[in-house]
Design an enzyme around this catalytic site. Structure first.
Site, PDB file in Angstrom:
ATOM      1  N   GLU A 198      13.427   6.951  89.971  1.00 39.47           N
ATOM      2  CA  GLU A 198      14.641   6.730  90.677  1.00 39.47           C
ATOM      3  C   GLU A 198      14.605   7.364  92.026  1.00 39.47           C
ATOM      4  O   GLU A 198      15.298   8.309  92.444  1.00 39.47           O
ATOM      5  CB  GLU A 198      15.829   7.383  89.776  1.00 39.47           C
ATOM      6  CG  GLU A 198      16.342   6.619  88.661  1.00 39.47           C
ATOM      7  CD  GLU A 198      17.472   7.054  87.883  1.00 39.47           C
ATOM      8  OE1 GLU A 198      18.140   7.949  88.374  1.00 39.47           O
ATOM      9  OE2 GLU A 198      18.103   6.387  87.095  1.00 39.47           O
ATOM     10  N   GLU A 321      14.938   2.050  81.567  1.00 40.34           N
ATOM     11  CA  GLU A 321      16.163   2.717  81.247  1.00 40.34           C
ATOM     12  C   GLU A 321      17.465   1.666  81.200  1.00 40.34           C
ATOM     13  O   GLU A 321      17.629   1.127  81.858  1.00 40.34           O
ATOM     14  CB  GLU A 321      16.540   3.630  82.361  1.00 40.34           C
ATOM     15  CG  GLU A 321      15.624   5.005  82.431  1.00 40.34           C
ATOM     16  CD  GLU A 321      16.160   6.239  83.058  1.00 40.34           C
ATOM     17  OE1 GLU A 321      17.334   6.563  83.309  1.00 40.34           O
ATOM     18  OE2 GLU A 321      15.237   7.003  83.758  1.00 40.34           O
TER      19      GLU A 321
END
Length: 520
Positions: A198, A321
């Site tokens: 991220e 994810e």
């Protein structure tokens, strides 16, 4: 795995009917397999274990001195459950935690390791007693591929290069010598590496244009020596519909340096009001299913960008994810993300796995968030107790697709309707494995309606069908430590095969897997 090439043309007639008195839908499908459809990569069924809440400490890891049965500090009941699941890979140590984790703090004598404050998840102090050796030995015990997330947020290029050498180098070197000194002679041969996590957020709040240069720099110094085919390097990919991020990565990172691009998407009602895990309303359920269905659109649009720069599909899409995200259970630490797991989560799992299967030409790995005690976990623990969640059961039912050949299907689904809005009620995927078994997995998210599916499967030459179903009286039903088998799969008999036609009756809120045995 080698799978016999499918050369025959298969025509399927699929009739979908609902119990609604005002509607009946008939859909004709013609499926021609003139070329090989993709293999459903078993790594689509991967998992994720972050240093977050009670996922590692108090979940996987109880320590060697614990009265809970363990192997090198890891619970034996969790190991056994994940082996039953045929877990293909496990991602670690994060998540956001990955970009604050310094791997050298987690090797060597445990009583000499420094502590770390987990600033992302609850500001708890960790003693680094679970580190590289513990994780990679766990993966060996499970027969799962490790997927290590490298620290590019607060770490250095040298630090990540050293980690690669420590885990993989078989000759004499500073890091392999250190590995031997710490009790491990053989290299683990770690193939899968995430270069940051991220990067657009907790991994550094970078712009895509900056991250590609960071990626290129780190990837340059990661040696794939001794790894068949070289390292499999995964770029920190987009959040949800950030298509610009994927565009920049695919355009500006040379593809010989890039094996996978990540994508993160959670089925969240609203980030500011996530709603309860168990006592949710139908409106909250419908919105969760709506967010979950967005996965189909996200994969299609990110894939379209990847196809523009990589028409031969050499770079994979990695959904590392995904899952449901709700408010934490009352009385628990907000930063630990502990939530219960209901039949709603089984719907999320069944739907998303069908979507991944049907896009297996580009989606080659996915990681459910997370394995134990965090978010949409497959396992929950409480001291010596352990339970398997509805999501666990779906993942186990679907593992029949591991490395099987996709059978492409298309149909117009009946609708699940709520207050003037509607969603497709059904997702279906199918595959044929090397043992000539055909499997169909079907998920019906409709809260009220039974849907009947009729397939003309004469061309598949199936002579026997058997099935399992996961369903319950209420969508809120879940397993507890007092009643750990409240929701579990049962034999499914509500189908019939006659004259090459298979009729399946899907109850509301259900996941069904059917196995067809083919004539030789």
């Amino acid at each position: 795995m080698k799978v016999s090439k499918l050369r025959t043309s298969i025509s399927l007639l699929l009739i979908l009917t609902t119990t609604c008195i005002w509607s009946q839908t008939v859909v004709k499908i013609k499926l021609t397999l003139d070329s090989e459809p993709p293999i459903i990569n078993k790594h689509i069924y991967g998992h994720f274990a972050e240093h977050l809440g009670r996922c590692i400490y108090g979940g996987f890891y109880v320590g060697e001195e614990s009265t809970v049965p363990n192997i090198a500090g890891v619970r034996t009941d969790i190991i056994a459950a994940l082996k039953e699941l045929k877990i293909p890979n496990l991602r670690w140590p994060g998540g956001c935690f990955a970009d604050t984790y310094h791997w050298k703090d987690g090797v060597g004598p445990k009583n000499e390791r420094p502590t770390i404050v987990n600033t992302w998840w609850g500001d708890v102090t960790e003693d680094n007693s679970f580190g590289t050796h513990d994780f990679l030995n766990l993966c060996e015990e499970l027969g799962a591929e490790p997927y290590l997330s490298g620290n590019v947020g607060s770490g250095t290029v040298q630090e990540l290069a050293d980690w690669v050498q420590y885990t993989n180098f078989v000759g004499t070197s500073p890091m392999s010598d250190l590995r031997v000194q710490n009790g491990r002679t053989d290299a683990w041969k770690v193939k899968y590496w995430g270069i940051g996590n991220e990067a657009w957020g907790c991994g550094g709040n970078m712009r895509a244009e900056h991250y590609v240069d960071v990626y290129r720099k780190y990837a340059t110094f990661m040696s794939g020596s001794g790894i068949e085919g070289g390292l499999y390097k995964i770029a920190s990919g987009a959040s949800d519909a950030n298509y610009h991020w994927t565009e920049v990565l695919m355009r500006d990172i040379p593809h010989h340096m890039l094996q996978g691009v990540a994508l993160h998407h959670y089925s969240v009602i609203d980030w500011s009001a996530k709603g309860p895990a168990t006592a949710f309303t139908e409106e909250q359920y419908f919105t969760t299913m709506e967010r979950s269905w967005l996965m189909e659109e996200l994969i299609q649009k990110h894939t379209a960008i990847m196809d523009k720069y990589d028409p031969e599909k050499k770079v994979d899409l990695i959904v590392d994810e995904w899952g449901g995200w709700y408010n934490v259970e009352e009385g628990t630490e907000p930063g630990f993300l502990y939530q219960q797991n209901t039949m709603r989560d089984a719907m999320i799992a069944g739907m998303n796995l069908n979507i991944f299967n049907n896009h297996s030409d580009r989606v080659k790995m996915a990681n459910l968030a997370q394995t134990v005690n965090v978010l949409q976990a497959v396992i929950l623990t409480e001291n010596e107790k352990m339970l398997l969640t509805p999501t666990y059961h779906v993942m186990k039912m679907y593992n029949v697709h591991h490395d099987a050949r996709l059978i492409p299907l298309s149909f117009d689904s009946p609708k699940y309707e709520y207050k003037g809005k509607s969603l497709p009620a059904l997702t279906i995927s199918a595959s044929k494995n090397a043992q000539r078994e055909t499997h169909f997995t079907l998920t019906n998210i409709d809260l009220k309606q039974t849907h009947t599916v009729i397939l003309d499967i004469a061309s598949l030459k199936i002579e026997k069908i058997e099935g399992k179903v996961l369903t319950s009286e209420k969508v809120h039903d879940h397993n507890t430590f007092d009643y750990p088998n409240n929701v579990h799969p049962k034999d499914f008999k509500n189908f019939k095969l006659k004259n090459g036609k298979l009729e399946i009756v899907l109850p509301p809120v259900s996941v069904v897997v059917l196995k067809g045995l083919n004539r030789r």
